[in-house]
Design a protein around this motif. Structure first.
Motif, PDB file in Angstrom:
ATOM      1  N   UNK A 167       0.827  -1.215   0.000  1.00  0.00           N
ATOM      2  CA  UNK A 167       0.000   0.000   0.000  1.00  0.00           C
ATOM      3  C   UNK A 167       0.857   1.258   0.000  1.00  0.00           C
ATOM      4  N   UNK A 168       1.965   1.233   0.714  1.00  0.00           N
ATOM      5  CA  UNK A 168       2.860   2.381   0.741  1.00  0.00           C
ATOM      6  C   UNK A 168       3.448   2.659  -0.652  1.00  0.00           C
ATOM      7  N   UNK A 169       3.846   1.601  -1.356  1.00  0.00           N
ATOM      8  CA  UNK A 169       4.385   1.782  -2.710  1.00  0.00           C
ATOM      9  C   UNK A 169       3.327   2.396  -3.624  1.00  0.00           C
ATOM     10  N   UNK A 170       2.099   1.887  -3.557  1.00  0.00           N
ATOM     11  CA  UNK A 170       1.030   2.428  -4.399  1.00  0.00           C
ATOM     12  C   UNK A 170       0.731   3.889  -4.053  1.00  0.00           C
ATOM     13  N   UNK A 171       0.717   4.233  -2.760  1.00  0.00           N
ATOM     14  CA  UNK A 171       0.411   5.610  -2.352  1.00  0.00           C
ATOM     15  C   UNK A 171       1.541   6.575  -2.717  1.00  0.00           C
ATOM     16  N   UNK A 172       2.776   6.114  -2.622  1.00  0.00           N
ATOM     17  CA  UNK A 172       3.902   6.968  -3.009  1.00  0.00           C
ATOM     18  C   UNK A 172       3.865   7.258  -4.505  1.00  0.00           C
TER      19      UNK A 172
END
Length: 411
Positions: free
Chosen positions: A145-150
């Motif tokens: 999720x962090x990769x997608x949000x970044x």
């Protein structure tokens, strides 16, 4: 037009004061409840189960979720919009908010899935549903999720903290509605419904087995006391105490042959039966604990998504300060769940309430467990009862042979 402007001027200060009071109440009761939830779920009894461990993670997510609600407090009281300070703060708060949304939704989905697997496949769940596996699952999910949000924050947001293109806007709506809303809700509903059905079936089976064991036990007692009473009084007392059907009345007279032919029915409840009964009770309480959070979780998801759509695409909301404040009130309902989770769990869940009271009692005693000396009882009261029981058993054991000898002598 002047009347409308006067009405807006009258309502805006009252709404700001109301939102400020709600925020203060959320912080006071919310942080206190989250701390007490951490104290409760950090106990050995709940922490040893993967479900209790996931609830412990959820308590930490609630703390960060309440901290994120400060953005609305700053916007209402000090007129500071943290998303418009700079593009860097905009990206940072966007990433943090979506990470909290992911944790808030998917950890609860993991909790429901864990309980379903433990009820559906109790043997396989001992190796699959462990704290380590769920910890890795949460970390992997948060990382993805962090990769997608970044990627979204750096590629789709402009200097005014808005989507650059229509594709970016459609992308974030599809991702949020599908991954953060629809899929977790479907998993939660399927897991809860299936778990409830299996638990009800198990409780019915235990109830029927307990009735049959009680009747068999009464038959064994009747067969042992058959030499001291008649057949009619023995079978009548067995039927009344066991509360079974009247079909047993016409059976043959109970004697020692029944226990010889059915030794398993005459044995007392084994340790495995007791463990299964306790596990069934724990499953029921965990289902209640999960079900408490399902309805507000789904309701808040739907309400906040509707409010977000109105805020983004409604010209009326964009030009009305009162409507914007009402939108903020709706957003605060998201954080209300995190603030009131501890109190609803204590009010409606017995296992949660009992564990919380035991943890408070242990903290009052300065975390010191009772000292038990080797070779002695836990307390004088306990040891006195044990001695009395031994004396009574000894007297009974010595009196029984004496009575047998007297009866033999008289015969």
């Amino acid at each position: 037009m002047n009347n409308t402007t006067t009405a807006v001027i009258i309502h805006i200060p009252s709404l700001r004061v109301l939102i400020a009071m709600i925020c203060v109440a959320l912080y006071i009761f919310g942080y206190t409840g989250c701390f007490l939830s951490i104290v409760t779920f950090s106990s050995k009894k709940l922490r040893s189960h993967s479900t209790g461990f996931l609830f412990l993670i959820m308590a930490f997510v609630d703390i960060f979720n309440l901290f994120a609600s400060l953005q609305y407090f700053l916007e209402v009281i000090y007129h500071i919009n943290v998303f418009t300070l700079s593009i860097h703060w905009c990206r940072f708060f966007t990433i943090c908010n979506y990470e909290l949304y992911f944790g808030f939704s998917w950890i609860f989905a993991f909790i429901s899935l864990d309980r379903w697997m433990k009820v559906e496949w109790p043997t396989k769940s001992q190796t699959l549903c462990t704290r380590t596996r769920f910890l890795y699952l949460c970390l992997i999910g948060l990382l993805l999720s962090l990769i997608q949000n970044v990627v979204y924050a750096f590629l789709c947001l402009n200097d005014k903290c808005r989507q650059k293109t229509l594709t970016c806007e459609i992308f974030i709506h599809v991702v949020y509605i599908s991954l953060y809303m629809v899929i977790p809700i479907v998993i939660i509903l399927l897991s809860i419904s299936r778990t409830c059905l299996i638990t009800l079936h198990i409780k019915k089976r235990f109830r029927s087995s307990n009735q049959s064991n009680a009747f068999a036990k009464n038959l064994c007692i009747a067969s042992q006391n058959n030499r001291h009473s008649t057949f009619e009084s023995t079978i009548t007392s067995a039927i009344q105490t066991s509360r079974t059907s009247s079909s047993y009345v016409g059976s043959s007279a109970p004697n020692g042959e029944y226990c010889k032919l059915n030794p398993t029915q005459c044995r007392p409840l084994t340790r495995m039966t007791t463990i299964r009964r306790r596990r069934a009770g724990l499953d029921t309480q965990m289902i209640i604990l999960i079900s408490i959070n399902v309805a507000p979780f789904i309701l808040v998801h739907i309400i906040t998504e509707i409010a977000y759509l109105f805020e983004s695409y409604s010209s009326f909301v964009a030009g009305s300060p009162v409507a914007q404040l009402f939108i903020i009130l709706i957003y605060l309902s998201w954080y209300l769940i995190s603030a009131t989770r501890f109190y609803t769990n204590c009010l409606l869940s017995r296992i949660y309430r009992e564990e919380f009271l035991s943890r408070i009692a242990m903290l009052r005693n300065r975390c010191k467990p009772p000292i038990v000396l080797v070779g002695q009882g836990r307390s004088p009261r306990h040891s006195t009862r044990t001695q009395i029981r031994r004396i009574v058993n000894g007297v009974e054991n010595t009196l029984i042979p004496t009575m047998d000898m007297k009866s033999i002598t008289m015969t």
